[in-house]
Scaffold this active site. Structure first.
Site, mmCIF file in Angstrom:
data_model
loop_
_atom_site.group_PDB
_atom_site.id
_atom_site.type_symbol
_atom_site.label_atom_id
_atom_site.label_comp_id
_atom_site.label_asym_id
_atom_site.label_seq_id
_atom_site.Cartn_x
_atom_site.Cartn_y
_atom_site.Cartn_z
ATOM 1 N N ASP A 1 0.175 -4.563 0.220
ATOM 2 C CA ASP A 1 -0.077 -3.385 1.040
ATOM 3 C C ASP A 1 -1.081 -2.528 0.274
ATOM 4 O O ASP A 1 -0.967 -2.375 -0.950
ATOM 5 C CB ASP A 1 1.210 -2.575 1.250
ATOM 6 C CG ASP A 1 2.081 -3.119 2.390
ATOM 7 O OD1 ASP A 1 1.805 -4.227 2.887
ATOM 8 O OD2 ASP A 1 3.038 -2.415 2.774
ATOM 9 N N CYS B 1 0.310 8.809 2.692
ATOM 10 C CA CYS B 1 0.504 7.603 3.522
ATOM 11 C C CYS B 1 -0.202 7.734 4.870
ATOM 12 O O CYS B 1 -0.731 6.757 5.397
ATOM 13 C CB CYS B 1 1.980 7.388 3.840
ATOM 14 S SG CYS B 1 3.086 7.382 2.457
ATOM 15 N N ASP C 1 -1.302 2.150 4.325
ATOM 16 C CA ASP C 1 -0.691 0.869 3.971
ATOM 17 C C ASP C 1 -1.633 -0.299 4.221
ATOM 18 O O ASP C 1 -1.554 -1.323 3.541
ATOM 19 C CB ASP C 1 0.585 0.625 4.792
ATOM 20 C CG ASP C 1 1.642 1.681 4.542
ATOM 21 O OD1 ASP C 1 1.378 2.615 3.760
ATOM 22 O OD2 ASP C 1 2.726 1.575 5.140
ATOM 23 N N ASP D 1 2.522 5.386 -4.019
ATOM 24 C CA ASP D 1 2.139 6.789 -3.805
ATOM 25 C C ASP D 1 3.299 7.779 -3.642
ATOM 26 O O ASP D 1 3.084 8.931 -3.278
ATOM 27 C CB ASP D 1 1.117 6.917 -2.661
ATOM 28 C CG ASP D 1 1.570 6.315 -1.344
ATOM 29 O OD1 ASP D 1 2.653 5.717 -1.296
ATOM 30 O OD2 ASP D 1 0.820 6.445 -0.356
ATOM 31 N N HIS E 1 5.106 0.666 -2.352
ATOM 32 C CA HIS E 1 3.967 1.581 -2.438
ATOM 33 C C HIS E 1 4.045 2.487 -3.668
ATOM 34 O O HIS E 1 5.103 2.994 -4.015
ATOM 35 C CB HIS E 1 3.809 2.431 -1.170
ATOM 36 C CG HIS E 1 3.758 1.561 0.056
ATOM 37 N ND1 HIS E 1 4.040 2.027 1.293
ATOM 38 C CD2 HIS E 1 3.450 0.242 0.191
ATOM 39 C CE1 HIS E 1 3.926 1.029 2.171
ATOM 40 N NE2 HIS E 1 3.567 -0.063 1.516
HETATM 41 O O1 DAV Z 1 9.993 6.468 -2.249
HETATM 42 O O2 DAV Z 1 10.436 5.588 -0.333
HETATM 43 C C1 DAV Z 1 7.575 5.659 -0.031
HETATM 44 C C2 DAV Z 1 6.117 5.326 -0.073
HETATM 45 C C3 DAV Z 1 5.542 5.243 1.268
HETATM 46 N N1 DAV Z 1 4.126 4.900 1.234
HETATM 47 C C4 DAV Z 1 9.667 5.790 -1.277
HETATM 48 C C5 DAV Z 1 8.288 5.214 -1.240
#
Ligand code: DAV
Length: 374
Positions: free
Chosen positions: A192, A347, A105, A243, A241
């Site tokens: 981020d 992550c 992040d 990813d 995010h």
């Molecule tokens: O689908 O909660 C999580 C991404 C964390 N880097 C989600 C996204």
């Protein structure tokens, strides 16, 4: 050693893996409800996470480190601060800090540069300090390493819509997100690092509640030799995010979350350059583990080690099967306890070195996504 990484799939040589020590559930701050909603088992709680969950999270992180090292990959770890302390700037105070899991992040690696992001959560303002010992080491060992920091955001109340969540229904939230109306605004550049998908010369940024357009303009000026794109996934009411939404697997192949598809006008650039976008497999679980900020779609938050090898959470049988069917050697990693600290296998890491150079993977530019043109 050398800092060098231009994408998420070239052969991995060196990576940072987070640690769970002292991690806290943040106290109230203006955008907290975007991370901990009223239905969450963390709603109304703040402070250090229970010690046994920290120990279980760390066991899984350590196992992951062992697997990576057994493959000849060098792994570094951050130095946790005592996150259970209040913090102050001239503009705000927080009851606690957050943690140093997940590193993805905050650290954006682009070529020989590692850039600390301008994150929108107040509790994460000082998080980059956990990586300073590593950055100092890389600076001393690699004469070409660029140790960089995005403009520190002020994060006054002016950076948020303070009434955003008042009387907000699920349908209301979905509609706001579709209109790119988020709890964070455009007052100052905020991003981020985990919102930025690196594909050689092109950086695809998710416009959502953790990254705004001002940040993309800043990134475009900061990386003048790159093309910065703004993309978004209108069906995701909580875009945090990229990813667990849009994940490259190898050159020419991306998996997209089937409930957060990239709209056709934004996917044209991928098709025009011969990239295939496939639906990710359905998650094996119907709910996230306890005290977890993320959705079940951490199933697709995989760490690609090279064009033929990928780490997947061990219980995500559908995702394992899909990647096996695509010809990957799949390494199962138990990680559900670590999820709660802030994410999955992608992550939990930040790139230091992968083989490869900065390639132009999108020589045919298509109007619509480049930040400079819209
Ligand atoms: O689908 O909660 C999580 C991404 C964390 N880097 C989600 C996204």
């Amino acid at each position: 050693m050398k800092v060098n990484s231009w994408n998420d799939y070239d052969p991995l040589r060196h990576i940072i893996v987070g640690r769970a020590e002292h991690t806290c559930i943040p106290g109230w701050e203006p955008a907290l409800e975007a991370k901990i909603d009223r239905g969450s088992d963390m709603w109304g709680k703040w402070g250090p996470r229970p010690l046994e969950t920290v120990e279980k999270g760390n066991e899984e992180l350590d196992y992951f480190v062992n697997v990576l090292e057994s493959r000849g990959i060098r792994v570094d770890r951050p130095t946790p601060l005592q996150w259970n302390q209040s913090a102050h700037t001239p503009d705000f105070s927080t009851q606690t800090l957050f943690g140093c899991m997940p590193p993805r992040d905050v650290l954006l690696t682009v070529g020989s540069e590692i850039l600390s992001a301008a994150m929108m959560m107040r509790c994460r303002f000082w998080e980059y300090l956990a990586y300073h010992p590593l950055m100092q080491k890389y600076f001393d060992e690699d004469p070409n390493f660029r140790w960089e920091q995005a403009p520190r955001p002020r994060l006054t109340d002016a950076s948020y819509q303070l009434d955003y969540f008042d009387n907000l229904t699920q349908t209301g939230l979905e509609e706001k997100a579709r209109n790119l109306d988020f709890v964070t605004n455009e007052h100052e550049p905020l991003f981020d690092a985990a919102d930025i998908l690196r594909l050689g010369k092109d950086l695809f940024c998710q416009h959502g509640l953790t990254t705004n357009r001002r940040a993309m303009h800043w990134l475009q000026r900061h990386f003048p030799d790159h093309r910065v794109h703004s993309i978004n996934f209108p069906d995701d009411p909580n875009p945090i995010h990229i990813d667990a939404t849009f994940v490259p697997l190898r050159p020419g192949l991306i998996m997209n979350n089937p409930v957060r598809r990239l709209p056709p006008e934004q996917s044209r650039i991928f098709a025009a350059n011969g990239w295939q976008i496939i639906d990710a497999a359905w998650p094996a679980h119907d709910r996230a583990p306890p005290m977890c900020y993320s959705s079940v779609w951490l199933s697709m938050n995989v760490l690609v080690i090279d064009h033929k090898t990928v780490c997947v959470e061990a219980s995500e049988v559908n995702q394992l099967e899909q990647l096996d069917g695509l010809g990957f050697e799949v390494i199962p990693i138990p990680f559900r306890h670590a999820y709660s600290f802030g994410g999955g296998l992608h992550c939990a890491t930040a790139d230091v070195e992968r083989e490869g150079t900065c390639e132009d993977l999108f020589p045919k530019q298509v109007p619509g996504t480049q930040i400079l043109s819209n």
